[in-house]
Write an enzyme that holds these catalytic residues in place. Sequence first.
Site, PDB file in Angstrom:
ATOM      1  N   LYS A 108     -11.582  -4.640  -5.016  1.00  0.00           N
ATOM      2  CA  LYS A 108     -10.542  -4.433  -6.037  1.00  0.00           C
ATOM      3  C   LYS A 108      -9.393  -5.410  -5.809  1.00  0.00           C
ATOM      4  CE  LYS A 108      -7.496  -1.576  -4.965  1.00  0.00           C
ATOM      5  NZ  LYS A 108      -6.166  -1.579  -4.349  1.00  0.00           N
ATOM      6  N   LYS A 133       1.415  -9.047  -1.349  1.00  0.00           N
ATOM      7  CA  LYS A 133       0.232  -8.322  -0.850  1.00  0.00           C
ATOM      8  C   LYS A 133      -1.054  -9.096  -1.197  1.00  0.00           C
ATOM      9  CE  LYS A 133      -2.615  -5.111   0.496  1.00  0.00           C
ATOM     10  NZ  LYS A 133      -2.839  -4.627   1.833  1.00  0.00           N
TER      11      LYS A 133
HETATM   12  P1  NAP Z   1      -8.630   6.306  -0.235  1.00  0.00           P
HETATM   13  O1  NAP Z   1      -8.827   6.801   1.145  1.00  0.00           O
HETATM   14  O2  NAP Z   1      -9.805   6.098  -1.115  1.00  0.00           O
HETATM   15  O3  NAP Z   1      -7.587   7.288  -0.954  1.00  0.00           O
HETATM   16  C1  NAP Z   1      -7.260   7.150  -2.290  1.00  0.00           C
HETATM   17  C2  NAP Z   1      -6.280   8.239  -2.657  1.00  0.00           C
HETATM   18  O4  NAP Z   1      -5.919   8.079  -4.049  1.00  0.00           O
HETATM   19  C3  NAP Z   1      -6.859   9.657  -2.525  1.00  0.00           C
HETATM   20  O5  NAP Z   1      -5.820  10.547  -2.171  1.00  0.00           O
HETATM   21  C4  NAP Z   1      -7.341   9.923  -3.957  1.00  0.00           C
HETATM   22  O6  NAP Z   1      -7.424  11.311  -4.269  1.00  0.00           O
HETATM   23  C5  NAP Z   1      -6.231   9.286  -4.753  1.00  0.00           C
HETATM   24  N1  NAP Z   1      -6.625   8.915  -6.124  1.00  0.00           N
HETATM   25  C6  NAP Z   1      -7.455   7.911  -6.488  1.00  0.00           C
HETATM   26  N2  NAP Z   1      -7.570   7.850  -7.837  1.00  0.00           N
HETATM   27  C7  NAP Z   1      -6.769   8.831  -8.324  1.00  0.00           C
HETATM   28  C8  NAP Z   1      -6.446   9.265  -9.634  1.00  0.00           C
HETATM   29  N3  NAP Z   1      -6.969   8.680 -10.727  1.00  0.00           N
HETATM   30  N4  NAP Z   1      -5.599  10.313  -9.749  1.00  0.00           N
HETATM   31  C9  NAP Z   1      -5.064  10.919  -8.666  1.00  0.00           C
HETATM   32  N5  NAP Z   1      -5.323  10.549  -7.388  1.00  0.00           N
HETATM   33  C10 NAP Z   1      -6.169   9.512  -7.229  1.00  0.00           C
HETATM   34  O7  NAP Z   1      -7.850   4.886  -0.254  1.00  0.00           O
HETATM   35  P2  NAP Z   1      -6.844   4.273   0.828  1.00  0.00           P
HETATM   36  O8  NAP Z   1      -7.630   3.433   1.771  1.00  0.00           O
HETATM   37  O9  NAP Z   1      -5.948   5.326   1.333  1.00  0.00           O
HETATM   38  O10 NAP Z   1      -6.043   3.239  -0.121  1.00  0.00           O
HETATM   39  C11 NAP Z   1      -4.980   3.658  -0.947  1.00  0.00           C
HETATM   40  C12 NAP Z   1      -4.228   2.406  -1.412  1.00  0.00           C
HETATM   41  O11 NAP Z   1      -3.726   1.699  -0.265  1.00  0.00           O
HETATM   42  C13 NAP Z   1      -5.114   1.424  -2.187  1.00  0.00           C
HETATM   43  O12 NAP Z   1      -4.397   0.804  -3.229  1.00  0.00           O
HETATM   44  C14 NAP Z   1      -5.491   0.413  -1.115  1.00  0.00           C
HETATM   45  O13 NAP Z   1      -5.803  -0.855  -1.681  1.00  0.00           O
HETATM   46  C15 NAP Z   1      -4.223   0.365  -0.289  1.00  0.00           C
HETATM   47  N6  NAP Z   1      -4.391  -0.076   1.102  1.00  0.00           N
HETATM   48  C16 NAP Z   1      -5.382   0.430   1.896  1.00  0.00           C
HETATM   49  C17 NAP Z   1      -5.518  -0.030   3.196  1.00  0.00           C
HETATM   50  C18 NAP Z   1      -6.586   0.467   4.133  1.00  0.00           C
HETATM   51  O14 NAP Z   1      -6.801  -0.168   5.176  1.00  0.00           O
HETATM   52  N7  NAP Z   1      -7.254   1.573   3.846  1.00  0.00           N
HETATM   53  C19 NAP Z   1      -4.642  -0.988   3.699  1.00  0.00           C
HETATM   54  C20 NAP Z   1      -3.622  -1.446   2.895  1.00  0.00           C
HETATM   55  C21 NAP Z   1      -3.512  -0.995   1.596  1.00  0.00           C
HETATM   56  P3  NAP Z   1      -8.740  12.164  -3.814  1.00  0.00           P
HETATM   57  O15 NAP Z   1      -8.442  12.669  -2.438  1.00  0.00           O
HETATM   58  O16 NAP Z   1      -8.808  13.238  -4.829  1.00  0.00           O
HETATM   59  O17 NAP Z   1      -9.924  11.236  -3.880  1.00  0.00           O
END
Ligand code: NAP
Length: 300
Positions: free
Chosen positions: A240, A172
């Site tokens: 990050k 990744k």
């Molecule tokens: P996001 O929309 O910010 O969602 C983050 C999720 O994690 C939310 O459900 C949040 O809960 C939860 N969370 C964060 N910190 C937490 C904690 N300490 N305890 C419990 N729950 C927690 O992020 P995302 O874009 O979906 O990304 C999620 C992961 O996928 C990341 O590692 C990111 O690098 C990876 N990713 C993202 C993408 C993309 O295009 N977005 C692509 C590939 C990989 P709340 O709802 O309470 O905030």
Amino acid sequence: MTDRVGFIGLGIMGRGMTRNLLNAGHAVTVWNRTAARMEEFVAAGATAAASPAALAAVCEVVILCVSDTPDVEQVLLGEQGVIHGIRPGSLVIDMSTISPQATRDLAARLAAQGVAMLDAPVSGGSEGAARGTLSIMVGGSEADFARALPLFQAMGKTITRVGEQGAGQLVKLVNQILVVVNMLAVSEALLFAQAGGLDLPKTIQAVAGGAAGSWMLSNRGTQAIVRDFRPGFTIDLQQKDVRLVLEAADQMGLPLLATGMVYQLYRSLQQQGLGHEGNHALIKALEHLALRQVGAAPDA
Ligand code: NAP
């Protein structure tokens, strides 16, 4: 009997992934820190759990997709964490992007309780999560991979076991070097096109099908030229990942010039308060240097 599945983290990515697991007919229990985000999934047939531990107590497979390494540690090992509910023989699948070394440490911690772990970070953006077309890079044993495959097939299209635990996260990070350095190239090229007085949509159309074409150009470049900086992936989360790349490269003694430059450019955007915008807002850092702006908003 098929495994009962738990999904933790209903963010931009987790929402689409959970929706696709439900659509494929899996029984899914969900938990999200912000409880209101669970409501639409309960309406769609999922069960809501009161905590990660409570979710783990009723599921054989626990999937998580949260933000960063400390968040995965919190969800797995914290006070109400998965480790306090999960039974031996269960499988944890971490689909977040986190540190490869922390992944190996967490896997060892779970193994001590008889619990297996796969790291299975994804690529393909919010679109890929919603459409079930993600690329999934998996680290862990052959047997655990085979157990998880039907779940991966509900969420993704290109599913590759790349090695043992931690290898999924390392691949990744390879992916992220390609993404951000590509976005730097897309930004520089579009700024050049703008300065040359070109029609930007036509320019993208002309080059996208050739050797210079890329997902970032076709999807995020197209957004940038209409100044749509809504996030598929926020700058804060992208930064990050760039940080994880540079930390790993530092441990390997490897210079990464272009990735290092992108890290500094994203830092300047974060300092301007733009960390919540999409990763394609990288172009704004170059615009700042050039005192020029690319494209115009559709209603401008
Ligand atoms: P996001 O929309 O910010 O969602 C983050 C999720 O994690 C939310 O459900 C949040 O809960 C939860 N969370 C964060 N910190 C937490 C904690 N300490 N305890 C419990 N729950 C927690 O992020 P995302 O874009 O979906 O990304 C999620 C992961 O996928 C990341 O590692 C990111 O690098 C990876 N990713 C993202 C993408 C993309 O295009 N977005 C692509 C590939 C990989 P709340 O709802 O309470 O905030």
